[in-house]
Design a protein around this motif. Structure first.
Motif, PDB file in Angstrom:
ATOM      1  N   PRO A 214      50.845  37.375  50.189  1.00  0.00           N
ATOM      2  CA  PRO A 214      50.837  38.834  50.013  1.00  0.00           C
ATOM      3  C   PRO A 214      52.144  39.468  50.470  1.00  0.00           C
ATOM      4  CG  PRO A 214      49.517  38.223  51.922  1.00  0.00           C
ATOM      5  CD  PRO A 214      49.901  36.941  51.240  1.00  0.00           C
ATOM      6  N   ASP A 215      52.543  40.511  49.762  1.00  0.00           N
ATOM      7  CA  ASP A 215      53.721  41.290  50.159  1.00  0.00           C
ATOM      8  C   ASP A 215      53.325  42.445  51.072  1.00  0.00           C
ATOM      9  OD1 ASP A 215      55.722  39.955  48.393  1.00  0.00           O
ATOM     10  OD2 ASP A 215      54.393  40.720  46.836  1.00  0.00           O
ATOM     11  N   ILE A 216      52.139  42.990  50.832  1.00  0.00           N
ATOM     12  CA  ILE A 216      51.631  44.128  51.601  1.00  0.00           C
ATOM     13  C   ILE A 216      50.186  43.816  51.978  1.00  0.00           C
ATOM     14  CG2 ILE A 216      51.083  46.591  51.552  1.00  0.00           C
ATOM     15  CD1 ILE A 216      53.308  46.898  49.422  1.00  0.00           C
ATOM     16  N   LEU A 217      49.843  44.069  53.227  1.00  0.00           N
ATOM     17  CA  LEU A 217      48.487  43.828  53.712  1.00  0.00           C
ATOM     18  C   LEU A 217      47.859  45.169  54.086  1.00  0.00           C
ATOM     19  CD1 LEU A 217      46.289  41.787  54.581  1.00  0.00           C
ATOM     20  CD2 LEU A 217      47.371  41.733  56.841  1.00  0.00           C
ATOM     21  N   HIS A 231      50.874  44.374  64.696  1.00  0.00           N
ATOM     22  CA  HIS A 231      51.830  43.298  64.993  1.00  0.00           C
ATOM     23  C   HIS A 231      51.140  41.932  64.973  1.00  0.00           C
ATOM     24  CE1 HIS A 231      54.595  46.503  66.250  1.00  0.00           C
ATOM     25  NE2 HIS A 231      55.540  45.587  66.180  1.00  0.00           N
ATOM     26  N   LYS A 232      49.893  41.893  65.422  1.00  0.00           N
ATOM     27  CA  LYS A 232      49.157  40.627  65.420  1.00  0.00           C
ATOM     28  C   LYS A 232      48.923  40.147  63.991  1.00  0.00           C
ATOM     29  CE  LYS A 232      44.968  38.456  67.289  1.00  0.00           C
ATOM     30  NZ  LYS A 232      43.749  38.678  68.112  1.00  0.00           N
ATOM     31  N   PRO A 240      55.697  41.415  56.983  1.00  0.00           N
ATOM     32  CA  PRO A 240      56.455  42.302  57.868  1.00  0.00           C
ATOM     33  C   PRO A 240      55.556  43.390  58.444  1.00  0.00           C
ATOM     34  CG  PRO A 240      57.665  41.921  55.830  1.00  0.00           C
ATOM     35  CD  PRO A 240      56.313  41.321  55.641  1.00  0.00           C
ATOM     36  N   VAL A 241      55.782  43.736  59.683  1.00  0.00           N
ATOM     37  CA  VAL A 241      54.885  44.673  60.349  1.00  0.00           C
ATOM     38  C   VAL A 241      54.848  46.014  59.628  1.00  0.00           C
ATOM     39  CG1 VAL A 241      56.647  45.530  61.975  1.00  0.00           C
ATOM     40  CG2 VAL A 241      54.203  45.612  62.591  1.00  0.00           C
ATOM     41  N   GLU A 242      55.967  46.421  59.022  1.00  0.00           N
ATOM     42  CA  GLU A 242      55.964  47.700  58.305  1.00  0.00           C
ATOM     43  C   GLU A 242      55.132  47.640  57.029  1.00  0.00           C
ATOM     44  OE1 GLU A 242      59.747  45.469  57.080  1.00  0.00           O
ATOM     45  OE2 GLU A 242      58.613  45.877  58.931  1.00  0.00           O
ATOM     46  N   ALA A 243      54.791  46.417  56.599  1.00  0.00           N
ATOM     47  CA  ALA A 243      53.967  46.240  55.406  1.00  0.00           C
ATOM     48  C   ALA A 243      52.507  45.992  55.746  1.00  0.00           C
ATOM     49  CB  ALA A 243      54.513  45.097  54.552  1.00  0.00           C
ATOM     50  N   VAL A 244      52.121  46.181  57.002  1.00  0.00           N
ATOM     51  CA  VAL A 244      50.723  46.095  57.422  1.00  0.00           C
ATOM     52  C   VAL A 244      50.192  47.523  57.547  1.00  0.00           C
ATOM     53  CG1 VAL A 244      49.095  45.312  59.163  1.00  0.00           C
ATOM     54  CG2 VAL A 244      51.111  43.929  58.627  1.00  0.00           C
ATOM     55  N   LEU A 245      49.308  47.909  56.652  1.00  0.00           N
ATOM     56  CA  LEU A 245      48.809  49.275  56.586  1.00  0.00           C
ATOM     57  C   LEU A 245      47.318  49.313  56.897  1.00  0.00           C
ATOM     58  CD1 LEU A 245      50.535  50.382  53.245  1.00  0.00           C
ATOM     59  CD2 LEU A 245      51.516  50.298  55.549  1.00  0.00           C
ATOM     60  N   ASP A 266      54.345  54.144  49.231  1.00  0.00           N
ATOM     61  CA  ASP A 266      55.185  54.383  48.059  1.00  0.00           C
ATOM     62  C   ASP A 266      56.581  53.802  48.261  1.00  0.00           C
ATOM     63  OD1 ASP A 266      55.506  56.270  50.059  1.00  0.00           O
ATOM     64  OD2 ASP A 266      55.258  58.006  48.745  1.00  0.00           O
ATOM     65  N   GLY A 267      57.125  53.951  49.456  1.00  0.00           N
ATOM     66  CA  GLY A 267      58.437  53.368  49.744  1.00  0.00           C
ATOM     67  C   GLY A 267      58.417  51.851  49.743  1.00  0.00           C
ATOM     68  N   LEU A 268      57.347  51.258  50.255  1.00  0.00           N
ATOM     69  CA  LEU A 268      57.222  49.800  50.261  1.00  0.00           C
ATOM     70  C   LEU A 268      57.197  49.243  48.842  1.00  0.00           C
ATOM     71  CD1 LEU A 268      54.542  49.296  53.070  1.00  0.00           C
ATOM     72  CD2 LEU A 268      56.893  48.437  53.128  1.00  0.00           C
ATOM     73  N   LEU A 269      56.445  49.906  47.965  1.00  0.00           N
ATOM     74  CA  LEU A 269      56.384  49.459  46.578  1.00  0.00           C
ATOM     75  C   LEU A 269      57.749  49.555  45.914  1.00  0.00           C
ATOM     76  CD1 LEU A 269      53.009  51.149  45.551  1.00  0.00           C
ATOM     77  CD2 LEU A 269      53.410  48.693  45.828  1.00  0.00           C
TER      78      LEU A 269
END
Length: 557
Positions: A214-217, A231-232, A240-245, A266-269
């Motif tokens: 996965p790219d985004i979780l 972070h876990k 990446p932690v910024e991609a964990v929503l 939206d920025g992550l995509l």
């Protein structure tokens, strides 16, 4: 080098939405919210639900198990998530937007029978996976982004060929043309009193075993994840932690795109696609949510149905009523009432404190007398009523029994030997061998009678609405109904089919054979629901005034 779909000029991008741990984690709503965000970038989006069951479509599935059947303009009986896609975006779903395992295997077998594979041994790889890939690519053709939701749960047997196809497709597509968003439940355990990430971790491991990282979780939990848990998950899932929503519980369903935007989805995509998307313009969406959240007045609307155990059985209808509230500036509280309980207790005992009643569609005799008695009570007590599909039919049966004098009137669906079949099977339905995909399905036109509530709602002489039915009003009884005050306010253009009926000498007694709920959106509430909720609001005001006038003057605060 041309793209795998053979189009070197326009290369659509793909967002693959998968889910783990359990079903009903909200994949469909996340996928729909992604569509909202991408449309906020003025991108043209479409969707596809990969429904991994071996059914040909959702038409014969039990709504208590699978939720409502969503009907598209072209008559496809699809998964309820297609309704989410339409309500959250401007996209219009059709046959190619709902792909089931039954369709895939059926197509492969038909090709084998025709000799298309030139004598090859038919296998899951490459034949089944190639079929899935071709359907995904065809769905995306002509769009900027196709959002592909994989039904079921990672780790189940049914999604395996679909996940394999996506894994292959990810390799074949150029870098920057696909993103995988994985939605995983992070459950709360009351014993230790905390959220647990291990189930989500295992679901990501299962996804990796299928060849997909996965790219985004998106973590589905009751509350937003704190930084420690984010972070876990990032550490153990390789994201990446910024991609964990977080996808937390929201008071209003339509807040979810705003919640995900606030976390930078939206920025992550945009970063993953390499197109540098900025912040999506959700001005109209935000305004709609604000109107809903700021409404002070409330109306209570009862939905008298037979699938009341799960609200997903009437998902589009629930949402359409809420949309009507948006149009009127009120909150709508929907109360689900079991029609069998109405049979036992009577409508007066169960509906005296509501401002209006909807009788929705359905099939079969169970609970039908409860719906019929409900329609009669609403007619005589002058309480706002909206009948949809079967709701029109039970209103006609009640009117025939208690107004025109045909005491034994019924539908031939419930009593084949009734002497007065005011509702009867459509002629084209009499000799059909199969139940699936054989009803009157999809969009059909309807002419409205000027001076009626129906005409006042739509404000145009001809409309088009989606249908899903086998039975219709029996034209033999039109004249006697008209003589007793029933107005046929909507008919098919050839005049043969009754589409709408109403009683003008009533605060609101309107019914339709079609399903207007399928076309309602929060940013564009359907006019029939806006009109009905307005009538319910007036009913609530009358009841409140009557209640206040009944209180002795000295007892008022």
């Amino acid at each position: 080098m041309p793209a795998p779909d053979g189009n070197s000029e326009h290369k659509p991008k793909f967002v693959f939405v998968t889910g783990g741990v359990a079903s009903s984690t909200g994949k469909g709503l996340v996928a729909a919210s992604i569509g909202t965000l991408l449309e906020g970038q003025r991108l043209k989006v479409t969707f596809q639900k990969l429904d991994v069951y071996l059914n040909a479509d959702a038409g014969t599935m039990n709504p208590l198990e699978h939720g409502e059947v969503f009907v598209t303009e072209d008559g496809t009986e699809g998964d309820l998530d297609l309704g989410h896609y339409e309500r959250f975006t401007s996209a219009t779903m059709a046959r190619h937007n709902d792909l089931s395992g039954g369709q895939v295997y059926g197509s492969v077998l038909r090709k084998e029978r025709r000799g298309d594979y030139l004598g090859a041994t038919i296998q899951v790889i490459p034949h089944v996976t190639d079929e899935i890939k071709s359907r995904i690519l065809a769905c995306g053709a002509g769009f900027d982004v196709a959002i592909i939701e994989v039904g079921g749960t990672v780790g189940d047997l049914e999604p395996v060929p679909f996940l394999e196809a996506i894994s292959q497709l990810r390799t074949e597509l150029e870098i920057g043309r696909s993103v995988v968003v994985h939605v995983a439940a992070v459950p709360f355990f009351t014993g230790p009193g905390e959220l647990k990430t291990k189930p989500a971790q295992h679901s990501v491991q299962e996804l990796r075993r299928a060849g997909i990282t996965p790219d985004i979780l998106v973590a589905r939990a009751e509350e937003p994840l704190d930084e420690r848990l984010r972070h876990k998950l990032a550490r153990f899932c390789g994201v990446p932690v910024e991609a964990v929503l977080s996808s937390p519980d929201v008071k209003i369903l339509y807040e979810l795109p705003l919640v995900l935007q606030a976390q930078g989805l939206d920025g992550l995509l945009g970063a993953r696609f390499g197109i540098g998307l900025g912040r999506s313009d959700l001005g109209l969406w935000r305004e709609t949510v604000q109107r809903l959240s700021s409404a002070r007045d409330e109306v209570v609307i009862a939905m008298v149905g037979k699938y009341v155990d799960l609200s997903d059985s009437y998902k589009s209808l629930n949402e359409a009523l809420i949309h009507g509230g948006i149009a009127c500036g009120v909150r709508v509280r929907v109360r689900h009432v079991d029609s069998e309980a109405v049979e036992a207790e009577g409508p007066a005992a169960m509906l005296t404190d509501v401002d209006g009643v909807v009788i929705p569609g359905g099939f079969g005799p169970r609970g039908i007398e409860g719906k019929i008695s409900c329609a009669g009570w609403l007619r005589t007590e002058r309480i706002p009523f909206l009948g949809i599909c079967l709701g029109l039919q039970v209103a006609a049966i009640e009117f025939a029994r208690n107004v025109t004098g045909f005491a034994e009137a019924n539908s031939t669906e419930f009593d084949p030997d009734t002497p007065h079949p005011v509702i009867d099977l459509m002629p084209g339905q009499r000799e059909l061998p199969d139940l699936g995909a054989s009803m009157r399905l999809g969009s059909y036109q309807c002419d409205l009678l000027p001076g009626t509530r129906a005409f006042d709602a739509y404000r145009q002489p001809r409309i088009a609405e989606r249908h899903r039915h086998r039975y219709e009003f029996n034209n033999y009884y039109r004249e006697v109904f008209s003589q007793h005050g029933m107005v046929f306010s909507g008919r098919s253009p050839d005049g043969e089919l009754v589409e709408m009926m109403e009683i003008t000498d009533h605060p609101h007694f309107v019914s339709c054979q079609f399903h207007p709920e399928y076309r309602s959106r929060p940013t564009a509430p359907h006019p029939l629901f806006a009109q009905f909720v307005a009538a319910c609001r007036e009913s609530a005001q009358r009841r409140d005034k009557s209640r206040r006038n009944s209180i002795p003057t000295g007892a008022r605060p």
